[in-house]
Design an enzyme around this catalytic site. Structure first.
Site, PDB file in Angstrom:
ATOM      1  N   ASP A 198      17.880  29.226  20.579  1.00 43.14           N
ATOM      2  CA  ASP A 198      17.736  28.178  19.571  1.00 43.14           C
ATOM      3  C   ASP A 198      16.493  28.499  18.743  1.00 43.14           C
ATOM      4  O   ASP A 198      15.755  29.454  19.004  1.00 43.14           O
ATOM      5  CB  ASP A 198      17.682  26.785  20.221  1.00 43.14           C
ATOM      6  CG  ASP A 198      18.075  25.684  19.230  1.00 43.14           C
ATOM      7  OD1 ASP A 198      18.105  25.943  18.009  1.00 43.14           O
ATOM      8  OD2 ASP A 198      18.332  24.546  19.663  1.00 43.14           O
TER       9      ASP A 198
HETATM   10  C1  BGC Z   1      18.849  22.973  16.710  1.00 39.49           C
HETATM   11  C2  BGC Z   1      20.212  23.618  16.810  1.00 39.49           C
HETATM   12  C3  BGC Z   1      20.594  24.231  15.494  1.00 39.49           C
HETATM   13  C4  BGC Z   1      19.531  25.191  15.048  1.00 39.49           C
HETATM   14  C5  BGC Z   1      19.852  25.903  13.745  1.00 39.49           C
HETATM   15  C6  BGC Z   1      17.830  23.889  16.068  1.00 39.49           C
HETATM   16  O1  BGC Z   1      16.658  23.213  15.789  1.00 39.49           O
HETATM   17  O2  BGC Z   1      18.420  22.602  17.994  1.00 39.49           O
HETATM   18  O3  BGC Z   1      21.157  22.664  17.233  1.00 39.49           O
HETATM   19  O4  BGC Z   1      21.837  24.862  15.608  1.00 39.49           O
HETATM   20  O5  BGC Z   1      18.317  24.488  14.887  1.00 39.49           O
HETATM   21  O6  BGC Z   1      19.769  25.056  12.670  1.00 39.49           O
END
Ligand code: BGC
Length: 761
Positions: A304
């Site tokens: 993530d």
């Molecule tokens: C979130 C994810 C997301 C990613 C990309 C992160 O902060 O936890 O769910 O897919 O950002 O935007």
């Protein structure tokens, strides 16, 4: 639009000609240098390569800076880009220009001409696409209890995502929503592993299409997230520690991921949080042993956002970036969502391999997963698409499905004396901060991450007030009374024309009071008190003093506590965050054009110290057994999981069970007749629960095992059949084994008194 990339085509043709056996991924891998391999594992946000003053801000109108792009793609071999620039939705035409620039450079200027894998969050429709069809959030989708709608949302979203030249979707969220305080509750499908599994697998199938043929330019690769155990931190706040015993992780949190993998999900994103003291990003047990070795997942594992850096800066489990990369890659991360500073990631990982701290075989393994996905998506052959091939983007046909989804999601929680539906000649005063704004209908991940641009981008759709006005014209009036702020901070609210609103309420016949939460996403949505805001409660109480009946509409991402006002409301409609058609769907329900059929996919708590979900142990229901002193020991939510009213009535009769005893994997067939005894056609969700009456580990009071949503005309009866077997009665013991213990079980249909005992030998 860019032409088919010749190299990729020739390469594949040549390979097929000389040997049909050769795997293009392995062929490519053999040609790659260490630097090229490591670059594939790097993922950046698009602001990094867009024109602008720095990596965090881009110029408007957005465009790619070819020099910055060259540095990333050609010099550092970066393999993946994500996100939108300046955190703003773009038209498909703008997306086409951006992707054309990116893919042209990737497939023409890099040595091995490997296309970029572009990833996006299209979590309830294409978040970052102007004009896209915005569905209800996943929590609302789950409230439909209708897997066909989950499939439809997936299919339409995939089509529209591809229309924007985006082939990879960071969705669905399969985290168990077992904590109502959690800011990301709305992104998931509620608190029951079975319901999340059934809906989640359909979203995956919708995204990926028949047989998961993601080479088809109308489907995308799904990225299930956030594996594993993300949504239950002790504090209730995003990305804080969770303590989850292994058997709990496996019994409750794992099944939705397992179901989605069985549905063919091509990739997976890792939980940003920390379980039992170990950040999941460095958990070899969870990422490699459980996911790869036990579940046999062969797809791509992406980190993530910034989570390898978080190992240093936030979690203090690595002394520097290099150590963090080593821990994460060795645990099983294939691609790092670095976001901004890709150079240190690449340099450090190259050094780690040279030093022997990360094995080349681990790098090959990671790159294999990345290249495989690029081939599966047919990006070598067709790195971009033509927007003109997507005439249904944002079409009425797609909108109709989003409307149906909202209409089946909205959940009627209270309807005293059948006050709803209202007559169309009734004088209705519509008020409250959610009454006349698209932002609290769409919620998070709508046109921007936090959703604060919804009124700018979705102004053409009906707010709740506009939709009601569409139904009853001048009989509808609106004054806000209380307003949400326009800023990103969702908590800002203030009085607006407060006294005037109270005066208008006195003149009306009915008040439709729209309360809840303005949009937020992730960490900014953390909160210290689940109770609905003081100002909104105050407003509701002042409106109650008018003596006029109030229909309370709750547009919110999580169940804010309303115990101070709930009993005085004549009707309560839970709208969740229902998307761009939420206003229309609510109005259709309020005036009886749609018969509500949503059922809560969560428990609606009644008090801040009572956040127990329906999945709980007998010890959590002690009011009647413990005697006189046990005043607040019972399980007394405001509304139960699975609950939702209709404008018609359903009667359940003739519960028949094929046998009273099963053994081995013998099936148990359960039949029940459901009759619509009211005057309106309606849909009902038939729910089957089981209870293990005695077990070696204290069992849950009841567990959802099957459900089916059926449509019944007035007077019509349908027989619903469910089949379960011993595996449906199993739990995970302390040795992490799924076991079904012999004993007596009870079946129950929904919240009826229809029960049946049977035994497993
Ligand atoms: C979130 C994810 C997301 C990613 C990309 C992160 O902060 O936890 O769910 O897919 O950002 O935007």
């Amino acid at each position: 639009m860019m032409k088919k990339h010749i190299w990729g085509g020739l390469c594949l043709l040549a390979l097929t000609a000389c040997t049909t056996q050769r795997d293009p991924v392995e062929e490519l891998l053999k040609q790659m240098t260490l630097e090229e391999k490591v670059g594939q594992m790097a993922q950046i946000t698009v602001d990094v390569v867009a024109k602008g003053p720095n990596r965090y801000v881009s110029d408007e109108p957005v465009s790619i800076d070819m020099e910055l792009l060259r540095n990333a793609l050609v010099d550092y071999h970066v393999g993946s880009i994500i996100n939108t620039a300046n955190n703003r939705a773009r038209t498909p035409a703008v997306w086409a220009t951006l992707l054309n620039d990116i893919q042209t450079m990737a497939t023409q200027e890099t040595r091995l001409k490997i296309p970029v894998l572009y990833g996006i969050d299209a979590v309830h429709g294409v978040t970052y696409a102007a004009g896209a069809t915005m569905f209800p959030q996943e929590l609302a989708l789950a409230a439909t209890w209708n897997p066909e709608l989950a499939y439809a949302m997936g299919e339409i979203t995939a089509y529209e995502t591809r229309a924007c030249n985006l082939p990879w979707n960071f969705s669905p969220v399969l985290d168990l929503g077992a904590d109502p305080r959690y800011a990301r509750l709305c992104e998931g499908m509620g608190e029951d592993p079975y319901l999340v599994s059934r809906m989640g697998e359909q979203i995956v199938k919708g995204y990926e299409g028949p047989n998961n043929q993601i080479s088809d330019p109308y489907h995308v690769a799904s990225c299930i997230k956030h594996y594993l155990g993300y949504a239950v931190p002790v504090s209730g706040k995003d990305r804080t520690p969770a303590y989850i015993p292994d058997h709990v992780l496996r019994e409750y949190h794992l099944p939705p991921f397992k179901a989605a993998l069985e549905a063919g999900a091509h990739s997976l994103m890792v939980n940003s949080g920390i379980i039992n003291g170990i950040p999941v990003h460095i958990s070899y047990d969870i990422l490699t042993k459980l996911l790869r070795e036990e579940l046999g997942f062969t797809g791509l594992i992406v980190s993530d956002w910034g989570d390898i850096e978080n190992l240093v800066n936030r979690d203090k489990v690595a002394k520097d970036n290099k150590e963090a990369i080593k821990l994460a890659v060795n645990a099983g991360i294939d691609m790092s969502m670095i976001a901004y500073n890709y150079e240190p990631f690449c340099n450090d990982l190259i050094a780690l391999v040279k030093e022997g701290a990360v094995k080349m075989s681990r790098i090959d393994d990671a790159v294999r997963h990345i290249l495989t996905l690029k081939f599966q998506l047919n990006l070598f052959e067709q790195p971009t698409v033509n927007v003109a091939d997507y005439p249904k983007f944002g079409s009425d046909e797609h909108g109709q499905k989003a409307y149906e989804t909202a209409a089946e999601a909205i959940t009627l929680l209270k309807n005293t004396n059948g006050i709803l539906p209202l007559r169309k000649n009734a004088k209705v005063f519509v008020t409250g901060p959610a009454a006349h704004s698209m932002r609290p209908l769409n919620g998070c991940w709508s046109y921007s991450w936090q959703g604060q641009l919804a009124d700018e981008f979705a102004g053409d759709y009906n707010t709740i007030f506009e939709a009601i006005q569409d139904k009853i014209g001048q009989n509808a009036t609106w004054i806000p009374g209380v307003r949400y702020g326009q800023e990103m901070d969702y908590r800002v609210e203030y009085k607006e024309r407060y006294d005037e609103a109270l005066a208008a309420a006195r003149r009306a016949e009915y008040i439709v009071l729209c309360l809840g939460e303005n949009s937020y996403a992730e960490k900014p949505g953390d909160l210290v008190d689940l109770t609905l805001s003081k100002l909104q409660l105050q407003y509701a109480k002042d409106l109650l003093k008018t003596g006029k009946p109030i229909i309370l509409v709750l547009a919110e991402g999580r169940p804010r506590i309303i115990r101070e006002i709930a009993s005085d409301m004549q009707a309560i409609l839970m709208a969740y965050w229902p998307g761009n058609y939420g206003g229309d769907a609510l109005a259709a329900i309020i005036f009886g054009e749609v018969n509500p059929s949503g059922k809560l996919p969560i428990t609606y708590p009644s008090a801040v110290n009572s956040l127990v979900t329906y999945l709980h142990k007998p010890a959590e229901e002690q009011a009647n057994s413990a005697g006189m002193y046990n005043y607040e020991g019972d399980f007394t939510p405001e509304f139960h999981f699975g609950f939702g009213l209709s404008f018609t009535d359903f009667a359940y009769t003739n519960l028949c069970v094929s046998t009273t005893e099963i053994s081995g994997n013998e099936p148990l067939e359960i039949k029940v007749d459901v009759t619509n005894t009211g005057n309106l056609p309606g849909k009902e969700v038939v729910q089957l629960y089981t209870s293990d009456l005695v077990a070696s580990m204290t069992p849950d009071v009841k567990r959802l095992r099957r459900f089916e949503k059926i449509m019944l005309q007035p007077g019509e009866t349908k027989t619903v059949t469910f089949v379960i077997d011993a595996s449906d009665l199993a739990f995970v013991n302390l040795k992490n084994q799924w076991i079904t213990e012999p004993g007596t079980f009870m079946l129950r249909i929904g919240n009826t008194s229809l029960t049946h005992l049977f035994s497993y030998k």
